[in-house]
Design an enzyme around this catalytic site. Structure first.
Site, short mmCIF file in Angstrom:
data_model
loop_
_atom_site.label_atom_id
_atom_site.label_comp_id
_atom_site.label_asym_id
_atom_site.label_seq_id
_atom_site.Cartn_x
_atom_site.Cartn_y
_atom_site.Cartn_z
N SER A 224 0.85 -1.20 0.00
CA SER A 224 0.00 0.00 0.00
C SER A 224 0.88 1.25 0.00
O SER A 224 1.68 1.44 -0.91
CB SER A 224 -0.96 -0.05 1.19
OG SER A 224 -1.92 0.97 1.13
N GLU A 356 -8.94 -3.75 -5.50
CA GLU A 356 -8.22 -2.78 -4.68
C GLU A 356 -9.12 -1.63 -4.19
O GLU A 356 -8.85 -1.03 -3.15
CB GLU A 356 -7.05 -2.19 -5.47
CG GLU A 356 -5.95 -3.17 -5.83
CD GLU A 356 -5.01 -3.46 -4.68
OE1 GLU A 356 -5.27 -2.97 -3.56
OE2 GLU A 356 -4.02 -4.17 -4.89
N HIS A 464 -8.11 -4.59 -0.98
CA HIS A 464 -6.82 -3.98 -0.70
C HIS A 464 -6.32 -4.37 0.69
O HIS A 464 -7.03 -4.23 1.67
CB HIS A 464 -6.96 -2.46 -0.79
CG HIS A 464 -5.71 -1.71 -0.51
ND1 HIS A 464 -4.65 -1.67 -1.40
CD2 HIS A 464 -5.32 -0.95 0.55
CE1 HIS A 464 -3.68 -0.92 -0.90
NE2 HIS A 464 -4.07 -0.47 0.29
#
EC number: 3.1.1.3
Length: 549
Positions: A224, A356, A464
């Site tokens: 991330s 995501e 995500h």
């Protein structure tokens, strides 16, 4: 005699490990039996007082004789906004909480710039083991090294016969590390959080040999915001990753994050957030707002920061605090740097989760019509023309069967626009930005992956940061990539030496004739093509600055 020998062996195993740093200081760590850890070592002066928001200063105090057996506090955190708990079924919420990426980490302090070294038991100076340097994620707003202990990865590396040393570095987040605006640029203090990471890498270059690591075999990896940070370091100083004439790292692994689609540090939005923060802190009318912000208490700055938009606010990925081009270290927009070949020439792995954007899409559930979706995109992407917004709306239609979570038909549509918005956010911030990088990067061998491991998870799909769960707990087929293949890559610069049953193909371009993705699902590994959502790719990346934030 045998008893004495046994007692001697037990004592040697239980003895606390030591390391002598480059400056001659000898420090003591923790013998955790399955590994040896040196935790919470200061690498920079506390960034407090006049050093708040400024570049980190290397630590100058003596550490000689000190014990480092527990993690230091995380850097100050911004509490994420959002009501996602109300909108997710228990199965999805449980996995979100296990990922630990979407929550503030405590305890926290402004005095937080510490580094951790974890190694296999019995490792000594001179072992020259490969080093994996982890940069945590958290939207550039939250996170800390204590959230991601590396015991599983160390144990797996030993079992593979490819032992590694794991390093993790704390860095400033949110306003403390990524404040933007004219004043910040004029002072030269932009991207302080990235500079914290960079100083940590320099500490590794100077000291890791004392712990048994090889400073010429460092792989930086992150997830991330950590993944985007890895990209920033690949682009830093137009790709010059040397320190004292030698590369700081020889490879990079990026889990869900590529180029940051950000305006310059002195752009409109950065200045808006600076002014909002100053106003929140009572510095709005000060003649020198930056000096005023340095003078307020830690609690005041924390409260002021928490009253600026977080990554779970309606504005979502239009983040208040993130890396931005500063004209010095990040010399241009990151897409331009990639196109122009201004990057470190290293082998890379970069990959994504299939959905995501779904978690971030939960912040805009009040958007329910086509007209509202169009307005949402116009507010989010202020540089895009009406024609570009129209093209985006066509490429990502309101048809819920085409949105994210993908391949779920009419299911998981929290609102008529949820799956559409989730698809755009995921592709712009992560999945198709990855493709853009891979299509333009020629600096080294490239490998890419895409996970669909949680395709049946309600609402979120393969969301995500779910990879962190599989990485930390050695679960499922994803762990074969996030542990075994990553360890092999850090050791041999080739993930295929992990002995995977499926050969991981090199990536040349999204249009190459053969398969170019390692695919992950609940049943195992297979290969596939990176050729999906081409209309979305064209809409978002024909002119990347149109969608900068």
């Amino acid at each position: 005699m045998e008893l004495a020998l046994a007692l001697s062996l037990i004592a040697s195993v239980a003895a606390a490990p030591t390391a002598t740093l480059a400056n001659g200081d000898t420090i003591t760590g923790l013998n955790a039996i399955i590994n040896e850890a040196f935790l919470g070592i200061p690498f920079a002066e506390p960034p407090v007082g006049n050093l708040r928001f400024k570049d980190p200063v290397p630590y100058s105090g003596s550490l000689d004789g000190q014990k480092f057996t527990s993690y230091g506090p995380s850097c100050m955190q911004q509490n994420p906004e959002g009501t996602y708990e109300e909108n997710l079924p228990k199965a999805a919420l449980d996995l979100v909480m296990q990922s630990k990426v979407f929550e503030a980490v405590s305890p926290s302090s402004e005095d937080c710039l510490t580094i951790n070294v974890v190694r296999p038991p019995g490792t000594k100076a001179g072992a020259n083991l490969p080093v994996m340097l982890w940069i945590f994620g958290g939207g550039f707003e939250v996170g800390g090294t204590s959230t991601f202990p590396p015991a599983q990865m160390i144990t797996k590396s030993i079992a593979m016969g490819k032992p590694i040393i794991h390093v993790s570095v704390n860095y400033r987040v949110s306003s403390w590390g990524f404040l933007a605006g004219d004043e910040i640029k004029a002072e030269g203090s932009a991207n302080a959080g990235l500079k914290d990471q960079r100083l940590g890498m320099q500490w590794v270059a100077d000291n890791i040999a004392a712990f048994g690591g090889d400073p010429t075999k460092v792989t930086i990896f992150g997830e991330s915001a950590g993944s985007m940070s890895v990209m920033c370091h690949i682009l830093w100083n137009d790709g010059d990753n040397t320190y004292k004439g030698k590369p700081l790292f020889r490879a990079g692994i990026m889990q869900s994050g590529a180029m940051v689609p950000s305006d310059a540090v002195d752009g409109i939005y950065g200045n808006e957030i600076f002014d909002l923060l100053a106003s929140n802190a009572g510095c709005g009318s000060a003649s020198d707002k930056l000096a005023c912000l340095r003078g307020v208490s830690s609690d005041t700055l924390e409260d002021a920061t928490n009253n600026t938009p977080g990554f779970l606010a309606y504005s979502s990925l239009r983040l208040s605090y993130l890396p931005r081009p500063d004209g010095v270290n990040i010399t241009d927009d990151m897409y331009a740097l990639v196109r122009e070949g201004k990057y470190a020439n290293i082998p890379v792995i970069i990959g994504d989760q299939n959905d995501e954007g779904t978690f971030f899409g939960t912040s805009s559930l009040n958007v329910t019509t086509d007209a509202q979706a169009r307005e949402y995109f116009k507010q989010s992407f202020v540089h895009a023309s009406d024609a570009e917004i129209d093209t985006l709306m066509t490429a990502y239609p309101g048809d819920i069967t085409q949105g994210s979570p993908f391949d779920t038909g009419i299911l998981n549509a929290l609102t008529p626009q949820f799956k559409r918005i989730s698809a755009v956010l995921g592709d712009l911030g992560f999945t198709l930005a990855r493709r853009y990088f891979l299509n333009h990067y020629t600096g080294g061998t490239k490998y890419s992956f895409l996970s669909k491991q949680l395709s049946g998870l309600p609402v979120l799909g393969t969301f995500h940061s779910n990879d962190i769960v599989f990485q930390d707990y050695l679960l499922g087929s994803g762990s074969l990539i996030y542990n075994n293949a990553f360890i092999a890559f850090a050791t041999d610069l080739d993930p295929n030496t992990a002995g995977l049953l499926v050969k991981w193909p090199e990536y040349t371009s999204s249009s190459q004739s053969g398969n170019n993705l390692m695919m992950i699902n609940a049943l195992g590994l297979y290969t596939g093509k990176d050729n999906f959502r081409t209309a979305g790719y064209d809409a978002l990346f024909s002119n990347p600055p149109s969608f900068f934030v």
